[in-house]
Design a protein around this motif. Structure first.
Motif, PDB file in Angstrom:
ATOM      1  N   GLN A 146      15.524 -11.454  -1.236  1.00 32.60           N
ATOM      2  CA  GLN A 146      15.327 -11.954  -2.589  1.00 32.60           C
ATOM      3  C   GLN A 146      14.993 -13.449  -2.587  1.00 32.60           C
ATOM      4  O   GLN A 146      14.194 -13.916  -3.405  1.00 32.60           O
ATOM      5  N   TRP A 147      15.587 -14.188  -1.679  1.00 27.84           N
ATOM      6  CA  TRP A 147      15.372 -15.637  -1.633  1.00 27.84           C
ATOM      7  C   TRP A 147      13.923 -15.991  -1.286  1.00 27.84           C
ATOM      8  O   TRP A 147      13.359 -16.905  -1.865  1.00 27.84           O
ATOM      9  N   ASN A 168       8.521 -16.742  -2.852  1.00 32.23           N
ATOM     10  CA  ASN A 168       9.436 -17.470  -1.976  1.00 32.23           C
ATOM     11  C   ASN A 168      10.155 -18.500  -2.841  1.00 32.23           C
ATOM     12  O   ASN A 168       9.669 -19.613  -3.069  1.00 32.23           O
ATOM     13  N   GLN A 169      11.335 -18.128  -3.330  1.00 33.29           N
ATOM     14  CA  GLN A 169      12.076 -19.006  -4.227  1.00 33.29           C
ATOM     15  C   GLN A 169      12.472 -20.315  -3.548  1.00 33.29           C
ATOM     16  O   GLN A 169      12.509 -21.370  -4.186  1.00 33.29           O
ATOM     17  N   GLU A 189      17.902 -17.255  -7.189  1.00 39.49           N
ATOM     18  CA  GLU A 189      18.647 -16.101  -7.708  1.00 39.49           C
ATOM     19  C   GLU A 189      18.594 -14.953  -6.719  1.00 39.49           C
ATOM     20  O   GLU A 189      17.522 -14.625  -6.202  1.00 39.49           O
ATOM     21  N   GLY A 190      19.743 -14.338  -6.467  1.00 40.00           N
ATOM     22  CA  GLY A 190      19.800 -13.201  -5.564  1.00 40.00           C
ATOM     23  C   GLY A 190      19.993 -11.867  -6.250  1.00 40.00           C
ATOM     24  O   GLY A 190      19.853 -10.817  -5.618  1.00 40.00           O
ATOM     25  N   TRP A 191      20.317 -11.889  -7.554  1.00 36.73           N
ATOM     26  CA  TRP A 191      20.667 -10.652  -8.256  1.00 36.73           C
ATOM     27  C   TRP A 191      19.423 -10.032  -8.878  1.00 36.73           C
ATOM     28  O   TRP A 191      19.072 -10.300 -10.022  1.00 36.73           O
ATOM     29  N   ASN A 192      18.741  -9.223  -8.108  1.00 30.50           N
ATOM     30  CA  ASN A 192      17.558  -8.504  -8.582  1.00 30.50           C
ATOM     31  C   ASN A 192      18.020  -7.156  -9.111  1.00 30.50           C
ATOM     32  O   ASN A 192      18.317  -6.235  -8.341  1.00 30.50           O
ATOM     33  N   VAL A 193      18.081  -7.023 -10.419  1.00 29.98           N
ATOM     34  CA  VAL A 193      18.648  -5.828 -11.045  1.00 29.98           C
ATOM     35  C   VAL A 193      17.975  -4.558 -10.558  1.00 29.98           C
ATOM     36  O   VAL A 193      18.629  -3.527 -10.336  1.00 29.98           O
TER      37      VAL A 193
END
Length: 322
Positions: A146-147, A168-169, A189-193
């Protein structure tokens, strides 16, 4: 009041005189003695508190490295550098002797195959056998995925979509810190619903936000679920390391780390660790030195880091709840 009675004489010291670690130990004491007992996903049970904050000064190389027990900062650093690669398979970690993620794939393998292989043998096979690692060592789209490669999708017509260029955050964050330091959108943010259910463990340290003022970079970590005894010492170190590396890449000085916990808990089977640790007094001021040679935040290696003035008390162990 539950549990042991402990000496809280340090609890009322002025913040300017107190070692930062008293915040951690005071929180541990509060949860163990007055926390709500709850059933949890693991079946072990916890005592918990909802909502807590710890603040740590990162100036002059200071790091929030717990001294009331030994914290293996190199292990935490290797894990953090692994996140930055975007890898989601434990093979690279196991090859470095880092086993903090092995229990989840191991439990899955045992459930699916009935083979009660030892942890040591499972890890060795992950390292030795690429095909086995591909089948059994992947954690799903956790943290690093996710990062540095948050998925996007592009329409191709007729209501169909294809996978687009990942975001690429972290790279975008470094660029933003350099070009627009006053932004309030410096977030990773790491919380990808959409992908949480595909992860071996949804992200606990889920949201990072950064702030620039007077040439100093500070960071907040919001952690939805915080295992105070085993996980949080690693999380504090890694979050502070994130601030330090970002500051180095953006030409800023480190400021402050603010750690924010949602469900902060102690597992009921961690009692011996908790009671021993609460007898101890923190001391010293560990500092992190970083070799200034990495061209980007993705180029650091474990050899680039050294810790000074760290003299922790004896290691305290406890089982991990999977």
């Amino acid at each position: 009041m539950r549990g042991m009675q402990t000496d809280s004489s340090n609890a009322q010291r002025p913040n300017t005189l107190r070692h930062w670690e008293w915040q951690y130990l005071d929180l541990m004491r509060q949860i163990w003695e007055t926390g709500d007992e709850r059933r949890d996903r693991t079946g072990v049970g916890t005592r918990s508190l909802f909502g807590a904050t710890i603040r740590c000064d990162l100036s002059d190389g200071r790091m929030p490295l717990v001294t009331s027990k030994r914290v293996f900062w190199k292990t935490a650093t290797r894990e953090f550098l692994w996140f930055l690669t975007g890898d989601t398979n434990i093979r690279a970690l196991c090859a470095q002797g880092v086993e903090i993620w092995t229990d989840w794939p191991l439990a899955h393998y045992r459930r699916e195959t009935g083979d009660q292989i030892t942890r040591e043998d499972f890890s060795a096979r992950i390292v030795a056998d690429a095909e086995f690692a591909a089948r059994w060592g992947d954690l799903g789209p956790v943290y690093g995925k996710q990062w540095v490669n948050w998925p996007t999708y592009e329409p191709v017509g007729d209501g169909l979509y294809r996978l687009g260029q990942g975001i690429n955050q972290v790279a975008d964050l470094v660029h933003a810190l350099k070009t627009n330091p006053g932004s309030r959108r410096h977030i990773v943010e790491g919380w990808n619903v959409a992908e949480v259910d595909a992860m071996a463990l949804p992200p606990c340290h889920k949201t990072y936000q950064f702030h620039v003022a007077d040439g100093r970079l500070s960071g907040i970590l919001y952690q939805r679920s915080a295992d105070l005894a085993l996980g949080v010492p690693f999380n504090l170190w890694s979050a502070a390391l994130f601030v330090r590396l970002l500051a180095a890449q953006a030409g800023l000085e480190p400021g402050e780390l603010v750690w924010m916990g949602g469900d902060v808990h102690l597992y009921l089977n961690h009692g011996d660790l908790v009671e021993e640790q609460l007898k101890r007094v923190p001391s010293g001021e560990p500092k992190l030195a970083i070799t200034p040679r990495a061209q980007s935040i993705f180029d650091y290696r474990i050899e680039d880091f050294s810790v000074l003035d760290y003299a922790p008390q004896a290691k305290l162990g406890a089982p991990v709840a999977v």
